[in-house]
Design an enzyme around this catalytic site. Structure first.
Site, PDB file in Angstrom:
ATOM      1  N   ARG A 258      49.514  83.329  48.246  1.00  0.00           N
ATOM      2  CA  ARG A 258      49.567  84.787  48.071  1.00  0.00           C
ATOM      3  C   ARG A 258      48.476  85.418  48.918  1.00  0.00           C
ATOM      4  O   ARG A 258      47.694  84.733  49.553  1.00  0.00           O
ATOM      5  CB  ARG A 258      49.302  85.124  46.605  1.00  0.00           C
ATOM      6  CG  ARG A 258      48.011  84.430  46.141  1.00  0.00           C
ATOM      7  CD  ARG A 258      47.411  84.978  44.912  1.00  0.00           C
ATOM      8  NE  ARG A 258      46.391  84.100  44.378  1.00  0.00           N
ATOM      9  CZ  ARG A 258      45.112  84.113  44.720  1.00  0.00           C
ATOM     10  NH1 ARG A 258      44.687  84.946  45.648  1.00  0.00           N
ATOM     11  NH2 ARG A 258      44.234  83.288  44.163  1.00  0.00           N
TER      12      ARG A 258
ATOM     13  N   GLU B  34      38.095  63.956  40.336  1.00  0.00           N
ATOM     14  CA  GLU B  34      37.759  63.890  41.759  1.00  0.00           C
ATOM     15  C   GLU B  34      36.289  63.546  41.917  1.00  0.00           C
ATOM     16  O   GLU B  34      35.470  63.904  41.062  1.00  0.00           O
ATOM     17  CB  GLU B  34      37.978  65.255  42.428  1.00  0.00           C
ATOM     18  CG  GLU B  34      39.359  65.526  42.925  1.00  0.00           C
ATOM     19  CD  GLU B  34      39.452  66.879  43.626  1.00  0.00           C
ATOM     20  OE1 GLU B  34      40.559  67.216  44.038  1.00  0.00           O
ATOM     21  OE2 GLU B  34      38.432  67.595  43.747  1.00  0.00           O
ATOM     22  N   LYS B  35      35.957  62.896  43.020  1.00  0.00           N
ATOM     23  CA  LYS B  35      34.554  62.720  43.360  1.00  0.00           C
ATOM     24  C   LYS B  35      33.956  64.117  43.554  1.00  0.00           C
ATOM     25  O   LYS B  35      34.555  64.986  44.163  1.00  0.00           O
ATOM     26  CB  LYS B  35      34.442  61.920  44.657  1.00  0.00           C
ATOM     27  CG  LYS B  35      33.009  61.646  45.083  1.00  0.00           C
ATOM     28  CD  LYS B  35      32.925  60.553  46.126  1.00  0.00           C
ATOM     29  CE  LYS B  35      31.470  60.392  46.592  1.00  0.00           C
ATOM     30  NZ  LYS B  35      30.544  60.170  45.419  1.00  0.00           N
TER      31      LYS B  35
ATOM     32  N   ARG C 254      32.403  92.187  45.772  1.00  0.00           N
ATOM     33  CA  ARG C 254      33.337  92.558  44.704  1.00  0.00           C
ATOM     34  C   ARG C 254      32.583  93.356  43.646  1.00  0.00           C
ATOM     35  O   ARG C 254      31.722  92.808  42.959  1.00  0.00           O
ATOM     36  CB  ARG C 254      33.942  91.322  44.071  1.00  0.00           C
ATOM     37  CG  ARG C 254      34.762  90.486  45.033  1.00  0.00           C
ATOM     38  CD  ARG C 254      35.562  89.468  44.245  1.00  0.00           C
ATOM     39  NE  ARG C 254      36.251  88.533  45.109  1.00  0.00           N
ATOM     40  CZ  ARG C 254      37.146  87.655  44.673  1.00  0.00           C
ATOM     41  NH1 ARG C 254      37.439  87.605  43.361  1.00  0.00           N
ATOM     42  NH2 ARG C 254      37.749  86.829  45.495  1.00  0.00           N
TER      43      ARG C 254
ATOM     44  N   ASN D  92      46.322  78.745  48.185  1.00  0.00           N
ATOM     45  CA  ASN D  92      46.664  79.965  47.449  1.00  0.00           C
ATOM     46  C   ASN D  92      47.856  80.609  48.124  1.00  0.00           C
ATOM     47  O   ASN D  92      47.776  81.047  49.262  1.00  0.00           O
ATOM     48  CB  ASN D  92      45.480  80.919  47.404  1.00  0.00           C
ATOM     49  CG  ASN D  92      44.380  80.389  46.514  1.00  0.00           C
ATOM     50  OD1 ASN D  92      44.647  79.711  45.515  1.00  0.00           O
ATOM     51  ND2 ASN D  92      43.149  80.668  46.876  1.00  0.00           N
TER      52      ASN D  92
ATOM     53  N   LYS E 259      34.756  84.009  42.858  1.00  0.00           N
ATOM     54  CA  LYS E 259      34.093  84.492  44.068  1.00  0.00           C
ATOM     55  C   LYS E 259      33.489  85.859  43.817  1.00  0.00           C
ATOM     56  O   LYS E 259      34.044  86.668  43.073  1.00  0.00           O
ATOM     57  CB  LYS E 259      35.109  84.585  45.207  1.00  0.00           C
ATOM     58  CG  LYS E 259      35.679  83.249  45.601  1.00  0.00           C
ATOM     59  CD  LYS E 259      36.908  83.397  46.479  1.00  0.00           C
ATOM     60  CE  LYS E 259      37.588  82.051  46.669  1.00  0.00           C
ATOM     61  NZ  LYS E 259      38.932  82.201  47.263  1.00  0.00           N
TER      62      LYS E 259
ATOM     63  N   LYS F 186      48.230  71.023  41.073  1.00  0.00           N
ATOM     64  CA  LYS F 186      47.129  70.615  41.948  1.00  0.00           C
ATOM     65  C   LYS F 186      47.262  69.163  42.398  1.00  0.00           C
ATOM     66  O   LYS F 186      46.939  68.820  43.533  1.00  0.00           O
ATOM     67  CB  LYS F 186      45.778  70.840  41.255  1.00  0.00           C
ATOM     68  CG  LYS F 186      45.536  72.286  40.831  1.00  0.00           C
ATOM     69  CD  LYS F 186      45.581  73.264  41.990  1.00  0.00           C
ATOM     70  CE  LYS F 186      45.931  74.679  41.538  1.00  0.00           C
ATOM     71  NZ  LYS F 186      46.253  75.581  42.631  1.00  0.00           N
TER      72      LYS F 186
ATOM     73  N   GLY G 181      40.943  79.308  39.311  1.00  0.00           N
ATOM     74  CA  GLY G 181      39.937  80.230  38.790  1.00  0.00           C
ATOM     75  C   GLY G 181      38.846  79.561  37.983  1.00  0.00           C
ATOM     76  O   GLY G 181      38.165  80.220  37.201  1.00  0.00           O
TER      77      GLY G 181
ATOM     78  N   HIS H  73      32.446  76.588  49.904  1.00  0.00           N
ATOM     79  CA  HIS H  73      33.861  76.897  49.776  1.00  0.00           C
ATOM     80  C   HIS H  73      34.260  77.655  51.044  1.00  0.00           C
ATOM     81  O   HIS H  73      33.820  78.776  51.267  1.00  0.00           O
ATOM     82  CB  HIS H  73      34.079  77.755  48.527  1.00  0.00           C
ATOM     83  CG  HIS H  73      35.489  78.193  48.352  1.00  0.00           C
ATOM     84  ND1 HIS H  73      36.243  77.852  47.262  1.00  0.00           N
ATOM     85  CD2 HIS H  73      36.284  78.966  49.128  1.00  0.00           C
ATOM     86  CE1 HIS H  73      37.445  78.400  47.384  1.00  0.00           C
ATOM     87  NE2 HIS H  73      37.485  79.084  48.503  1.00  0.00           N
TER      88      HIS H  73
END
Lengths: 507, 134, 507, 134
Positions: C294, C200-201, C340, C292, C237, C116, C164, C208
């Site tokens: 994929r 990170e801030k 989902r 991502n 998600k 990352k 994740g 998202h």
């Protein structure tokens, strides 16, 4: 907007209409015959009322009973689906008298389009091309023969009150006209209670192309493109698609065809959703055939390429709304096809196959839409139309739609009764079909489950079938033994098998 | 050959033969008899147990008498023959209606009508004998 | 084109990939663990090979075993799906060494996007906006605290090897940073075998939003619009849609966002299908989150609004084909959403709910797409991800999609195990959700099956439930009596009932 | 009120009450006990037969001993307590993993651990008692 709608129908179309009502927040009322108490359309409705015995004449065709339920349950509108009372102008009028909105065209439009000779007259007067024929029903066989001699054989005899291929006969030569006349009259009398028959010049190898139209009650019209419905058996459509492979390459023909459809709908004084059917010959000349003053079985293919929910538009129009689409505001995208899955046995001459659906697995995934009136465990009654589901596919191109349907048919399982699923597997492999070279005679002439050369699956698939059977047999024997409290019998693993094969292409 | 059969329930089996996967649907049609669908084809399969083989009687297939049976449940709408009639091969005997479709049952052979067991209006089940032709 | 593809995955995504292969005429090879012999992805494949024991580490994560099957069975390419080995650069390299085409990006792109901090560096250098943060992993909690003090609280601690939501902690004030640091490190070590954590801030109430990109191996790039994936539980998600309700009204933001995504994919040296994820604040400022490398779980919503089969494009790209779409050649139409469906019990804190699916009835009809890895009679194993199906809907507008999903959820029946279907029924009624006013905290803060006020169904529905229960009880008693050969017991029709209710909104 | 119940098979019933139609799904959870889904809601219903009422024993609900059971099948990944430990209400006792998700089971009350019946690595079934708190 209506708060409650009664659906005067059954099967997949009743379920289809209920789905849209539900999405619009409208409460739904189902009606059912004694044979349909456990049917899916009853189960998915908010309210359900019995209207009589199993025969449709005792239930789904009983105008007063249906209106009585509508009044008692507080329905503000009635959706007639297709078939049954959907094209009965007396029903539309009875609804109006009862203060209930009929979701469909004015009774007058139904009536004039329902008399085939009257419809032809109206269209000819409006400048819509019609097949040359007797202006109205022929008085007798002599008048029919005289017309045939003048126009030239072959000719088509058709019931004036007709539809669905009933009371229709192709006559190839003078010697056959007397017999065909008697048959057509007899069928017409039995099917419609009216033996009027008229004569038309026969279009050879015709294609059946129809145009979906929408009209609001303020006189605005729009077309939603054409559908190709040439694949028929006994004058019943079996697979439909849009766009038409023939019309697709001819933008000028499509423009003229769709304009003619709008002209026809205007001439009929039409409102709501309707379909103008044309016969088209190999040179793309088209002739008005009839106007169906209701939602068509095959409406989903139009929905798939336009994104428009036709039932929703029907309801909005019936509620007095203005058309939401400008003539050039509809975007058409890709290709769509529908396979009508009937409870019929293609390996036995398409005999009806009512019975209990022991297993039902629907295809899923990209581009697939299913509309069914069946559920696992439900018994398909023998009183009604054998259509149990419609399998539709959308894809960017026709070839991709065929590939997608082929894939979906492998996933689609109906156990316990015979269906036309296997027939479609074969049809999709037919080179003429794949090339789009189809006419209304294709299934009768060059193709049928009985005459087409069928191959057994390859050896390995047969072996797999055998192994599964041995295993199942072993299991059931074990279970039976256990139930009886006996010792498990010695089963010879190398049991002998006898096999007979029928149907199905090789892999 | 490496074989592997897995029962998926409800008459479905997954059979893997040297890696090739087949989904097989079985519907029992009798004692150890199945209608088997694989690869979009339907096979009729009978599993013969060696014990039951011994009990089988020699076939009596060609006795000359044919029973014309209803191919589906439905309603008899017409009977075209009476006992004693001589009939030709493919001659229409009875019309049965189901699901808005009429089906004419024809004589499988030339012969004489030995029995008529249906009359118009009768409800019949699949497999019910309607006419016997000698 | 490839003649045979191995799918190195299981569940719905393996089935999904097999469907497209089948439509393309490509033979498919499934692999399965001991727990998956009877799984749907095995049954729908042409070939199937066992690769080990139930735990993924013994089967679906075993690179050598999978490559061994590929070699033996003659696979020319491998599709990795999502999860498992899909973002493992060693797997991509091993495929290449074995002469088998990996259907995905170059190993180098997977590797750099997988770290990352490295991905952030690349993006910052390319001019893609990134959230202010430590340039790489913080050395220790003191360095993390120093950064937080400089930037201002709240800050986010994140595992450098993460994904994740594992190894992620929000820190609101200085007193919490030490504890959060230890937890994030611990989780990161456990989940990824690497305890590097960066700071990170924190973006407050972030949304998202991600962009689907396609790139061919010749360096051509195209985007397929954005997806809104803000509805999450525990950083997973749960419902996705396109277009994003926030971005939809801002054509300028969408243009900039999609351009940034293409820029990011270029900077990553990308090929094949990929997704660039961004955080977006209420003012529509967006920051690169991760890429991502994929196919995403939620790819169907993009397929529904573009008509493009993403798996097909993946395969074509892997086969060396040029992109078939010009940047301005893609037509977007309508709105799509995905629910989902997890085998989890929303009434018990979303506990996993493995077990046998006693009944499965899928929704059908207009605008509905289902992708499932489950079948009736199948037992959901407890070793893998609980995603059993994805329910997607398309309609012209967002409101119509919600109405359609609500309708479809009423039709969707999964018996025998608990699922999140009921949760979605409630979510779709939430006014904030309906208004599109969603952020990644919505489900954790304002909404959960546990905290939301649930009502019992209205009296009449309760009565219906009771009557059915009495009937069933009576039936089973009668059956039991008959089995035992005893006389049927006298059953009091006015049996007493005890009822306890939980969950579900009132009608 | 006019009522009509039709068995659709597989635990599904159509109930029509004065015209209003409800589809009810029943899953048996015990003898004459059902989990019943209607209108998207789930109810637990027990049908009490007058005969069985007579046989019922008075409830022994509040004995003070609580068994902490696995809420789902899975694998035990951690046990935080030993026999004899004093635990507070909501204190974590055992962690069970299934479907890639870890779930901590907490003490329902303040008390003493009377028994621990699981250790890390154990596979457990739903309803299995893992810890007893007195």
């Amino acid at each position: 907007m209506f708060r409650k709608i009664l659906i005067a129908n059954r099967g997949e179309i009743a379920v289809r209409v209920i789905r849209t009502c539900r999405e619009m927040g409208i409460r739904t009322i189902a009606v059912y015959s004694e044979a349909d108490r456990t049917a899916k359309h009853v189960r998915v409705a908010d309210e359900a009322f019995a209207i009589g015995a199993a025969p449709a004449t005792e239930s789904y065709l009983r105008i007063e009973r249906i209106l009585d339920v509508a009044r008692r349950a507080g329905a503000e509108a009635i959706h007639p689906g297709y078939g049954f009372l959907s094209e009965n102008p007396d029903f539309a009028e009875a609804c109006a008298r009862g203060g209930i909105k009929f979701i469909g065209p004015p009774a007058q439009a139904i009536r004039s389009m329902g008399i085939k000779t009257r419809a032809r007259e109206i269209m000819a007067a409006a400048g819509v091309p019609v097949v040359p024929g007797t202006p109205s029903a022929a008085r007798d066989v002599e008048e029919a023969a005289a017309f045939a001699n003048k126009t030239g054989y072959p000719v088509m005899l058709k019931a004036a009150a007709g539809g669905g291929g009933k009371g229709m006969r192709l006559v190839e030569s003078p010697k056959d006209i007397a017999g065909a006349w008697a048959q057509a009259q007899g069928e017409a009398r039995q099917a419609f209670g009216d033996d009027a028959v008229y004569v038309e010049k026969a279009i050879l190898r015709p294609r059946h192309v129809e145009v979906q139209v929408l009209a609001d009650e303020g006189g605005n019209f729009v077309h939603l493109g054409e559908r190709e419905c040439s694949l028929q058996r006994r004058h019943q459509k079996i697979l439909e698609e849009t766009p038409s492979p023939l019309v697709e390459g001819n933008p000028r023909v499509r423009r003229d065809l769709c304009r003619a459809a709008i002209k026809a709908a205007r001439a009929a004084g039409y409102a709501n959703a309707g379909t103008v059917e044309f016969l088209m010959d190999a040179e793309c000349r088209f002739y008005f055939l009839e106007m169906n003053t209701r939602l068509q079985v095959e409406h989903p293919v139009t929905e798939l390429v336009t994104g428009i929910d036709l039932v929703k538009e029907q309801i909005l129009i019936a509620a007095g709304k203005k058309l939401r689409f400008a003539p050039d505001g509809i975007r058409f995208s890709g290709h769509a096809m529908e396979c009508r899955v009937y409870a019929e046995d293609p390996r036995a001459g398409f005999l009806p196959s009512p019975g209990r659906i022991a297993r039902l697995a629907l295809p899923e995934g990209p581009g697939i839409r299913v509309d069914s009136g069946a559920e696992e465990g439900w018994t398909v009654p023998l009183e009604y139309d054998p259509l149990i589901a419609k399998l539709c596919a959308w894809a960017p191109t026709r070839d991709e739609v065929i590939a997608r349907l082929r894939r979906a048919l492998q996933e689609f399982v109906v156990g316990g009764i015979a269906t036309t699923l296997g027939f479609f597997k074969q049809l999709l492999e037919d080179p003429r079909f794949q090339a789009g070279d189809i006419d209304t005679g294709l299934l009768e002439q060059g193709f049928s489950m009985g005459t087409v050369k069928t191959a057994l699956p390859r050896d390995e698939a047969r072996l797999a079938a055998m192994l599964a059977a041995v295993q199942a047999s072993r299991d059931s024997q074990r279970n039976a033994s256990e139930l009886r409290g006996q010792r498990a019998s010695r089963w010879k693993a190398h049991a002998r098998l006898s096999i007979a094969g029928h149907g199905g292409p090789s892999r | 050959m490496k074989t592997d059969v897995a029962d998926l329930g409800a008459g479905n089996y997954s059979v893997i033969l040297d890696g090739n996967q087949y989904t097989v649907h079985l519907s029992p049609t009798g004692d150890a008899e199945y209608e088997v669908a694989v690869d979009g084809c339907v096979l009729a399969i009978k599993v013969l147990d060696p014990r039951s083989l011994a009990q089988r009687r020699p076939g009596s297939a060609d006795s000359g008498t044919h029973e014309v049976r209803a191919p589906m449940p439905g309603k008899v709408v017409a009977v075209h023959v009476s006992v004693g009639d001589n009939v030709g091969r493919e001659q229409g005997l009875v019309v049965v209606e189901a699901m808005k479709m009429q089906n004419e049952l024809r004589s499988p052979k030339q012969g004489r009508v030995a029995a008529v067991r249906a009359k118009p209006g009768d409800s019949v089940t699949a497999g019910e004998t309607l006419v016997v032709v000698d």
